[in-house]
Design a protein around this motif. Structure first.
Motif, PDB file in Angstrom:
ATOM      1  N   GLU A   1      80.981  82.007  82.375  1.00  0.00           N
ATOM      2  CA  GLU A   1      79.896  81.764  83.326  1.00  0.00           C
ATOM      3  C   GLU A   1      78.539  81.819  82.615  1.00  0.00           C
ATOM      4  O   GLU A   1      78.346  82.595  81.693  1.00  0.00           O
ATOM      5  CB  GLU A   1      79.889  82.831  84.418  1.00  0.00           C
ATOM      6  N   ILE A   2      77.634  80.988  83.084  1.00  0.00           N
ATOM      7  CA  ILE A   2      76.248  81.029  82.630  1.00  0.00           C
ATOM      8  C   ILE A   2      75.428  81.568  83.788  1.00  0.00           C
ATOM      9  O   ILE A   2      75.467  81.025  84.891  1.00  0.00           O
ATOM     10  CB  ILE A   2      75.759  79.624  82.221  1.00  0.00           C
ATOM     11  N   LYS A   3      74.703  82.670  83.538  1.00  0.00           N
ATOM     12  CA  LYS A   3      73.939  83.330  84.598  1.00  0.00           C
ATOM     13  C   LYS A   3      72.488  83.475  84.166  1.00  0.00           C
ATOM     14  O   LYS A   3      72.215  83.825  83.016  1.00  0.00           O
ATOM     15  CB  LYS A   3      74.504  84.732  84.854  1.00  0.00           C
ATOM     16  N   GLN A   4      71.574  83.247  85.100  1.00  0.00           N
ATOM     17  CA  GLN A   4      70.171  83.457  84.771  1.00  0.00           C
ATOM     18  C   GLN A   4      69.938  84.948  84.573  1.00  0.00           C
ATOM     19  O   GLN A   4      70.317  85.766  85.398  1.00  0.00           O
ATOM     20  CB  GLN A   4      69.248  82.921  85.860  1.00  0.00           C
ATOM     21  N   SER A   5      69.322  85.277  83.447  1.00  0.00           N
ATOM     22  CA  SER A   5      69.093  86.661  83.100  1.00  0.00           C
ATOM     23  C   SER A   5      67.620  87.054  83.238  1.00  0.00           C
ATOM     24  O   SER A   5      67.302  88.171  83.616  1.00  0.00           O
ATOM     25  CB  SER A   5      69.570  86.896  81.666  1.00  0.00           C
TER      26      SER A   5
ATOM     27  N   TRP B   1      68.981  82.205  80.141  1.00  0.00           N
ATOM     28  CA  TRP B   1      70.331  82.271  80.697  1.00  0.00           C
ATOM     29  C   TRP B   1      71.239  83.044  79.753  1.00  0.00           C
ATOM     30  O   TRP B   1      71.130  82.938  78.536  1.00  0.00           O
ATOM     31  CB  TRP B   1      70.859  80.853  80.889  1.00  0.00           C
ATOM     32  N   TYR B   2      72.162  83.806  80.316  1.00  0.00           N
ATOM     33  CA  TYR B   2      73.111  84.631  79.561  1.00  0.00           C
ATOM     34  C   TYR B   2      74.518  84.084  79.740  1.00  0.00           C
ATOM     35  O   TYR B   2      74.907  83.643  80.818  1.00  0.00           O
ATOM     36  CB  TYR B   2      73.070  86.077  80.074  1.00  0.00           C
ATOM     37  N   PHE B   3      75.299  84.123  78.655  1.00  0.00           N
ATOM     38  CA  PHE B   3      76.736  83.851  78.745  1.00  0.00           C
ATOM     39  C   PHE B   3      77.437  84.626  77.640  1.00  0.00           C
ATOM     40  O   PHE B   3      76.811  85.096  76.692  1.00  0.00           O
ATOM     41  CB  PHE B   3      77.043  82.342  78.674  1.00  0.00           C
TER      42      PHE B   3
ATOM     43  N   ASP C   1      83.935  85.378  80.160  1.00  0.00           N
ATOM     44  CA  ASP C   1      84.125  84.922  81.539  1.00  0.00           C
ATOM     45  C   ASP C   1      83.737  83.474  81.802  1.00  0.00           C
ATOM     46  O   ASP C   1      83.933  82.987  82.905  1.00  0.00           O
ATOM     47  CB  ASP C   1      83.411  85.852  82.525  1.00  0.00           C
TER      48      ASP C   1
ATOM     49  N   GLN D   1      78.043  87.467  72.683  1.00  0.00           N
ATOM     50  CA  GLN D   1      77.120  87.378  73.810  1.00  0.00           C
ATOM     51  C   GLN D   1      75.931  86.531  73.379  1.00  0.00           C
ATOM     52  O   GLN D   1      75.469  86.649  72.237  1.00  0.00           O
ATOM     53  CB  GLN D   1      76.622  88.762  74.203  1.00  0.00           C
TER      54      GLN D   1
END
Length: 118
Positions: free
Chosen positions: A81-85, A73-75, A79, A58
């Protein structure tokens, strides 16, 4: 002290966020993605800087072309995907401080006096 050590701020959940790790994580994530395209890691944007890893699976990153206080951003390797955390690095650090306070209050360092580090 930040960068080389952070007291108890980053020692309660296997975080790799000190200077030696940050120097290599972005390149390592890119190389892993290139060598193992089905590994689940996303293709990182060209301006990405990985600032923390957890258990080698992670990660959190910032975008260097963003504002002075970039969103975080988290990835992960599952999965792609890069998601803003978090809305900013400061928000992320505030969250880490809350986590560290809870770890101290709940006796984490009584069980693990040196914390847990990679």
């Amino acid at each position: 002290m930040m960068g080389h050590d952070s007291g108890r701020l980053l020692t309660h959940d296997h975080y790799a966020a000190t200077y030696p790790f940050v120097l290599d994580m972005t390149t390592q994530c890119r190389e892993d993605r290139d060598e193992f395209p089905d590994c689940g890691l996303p293709t990182l944007p060209p301006d990405a800087l990985v600032i923390v890893g957890r258990l080698g699976e992670q990660f959190m990153m910032i975008r260097c072309s963003a504002s002075d206080d970039s969103p975080v951003w988290y990835f992960n390797e599952y999965d792609g995907e890069i998601k803003q955390s978090f809305g900013s690095v400061l928000d992320w650090l505030d969250s880490l401080a809350d986590e560290a306070e809870n770890a101290i209050a709940n006796g984490y360092y009584e069980r693990f006096p040196n914390g847990t580090r990679p």
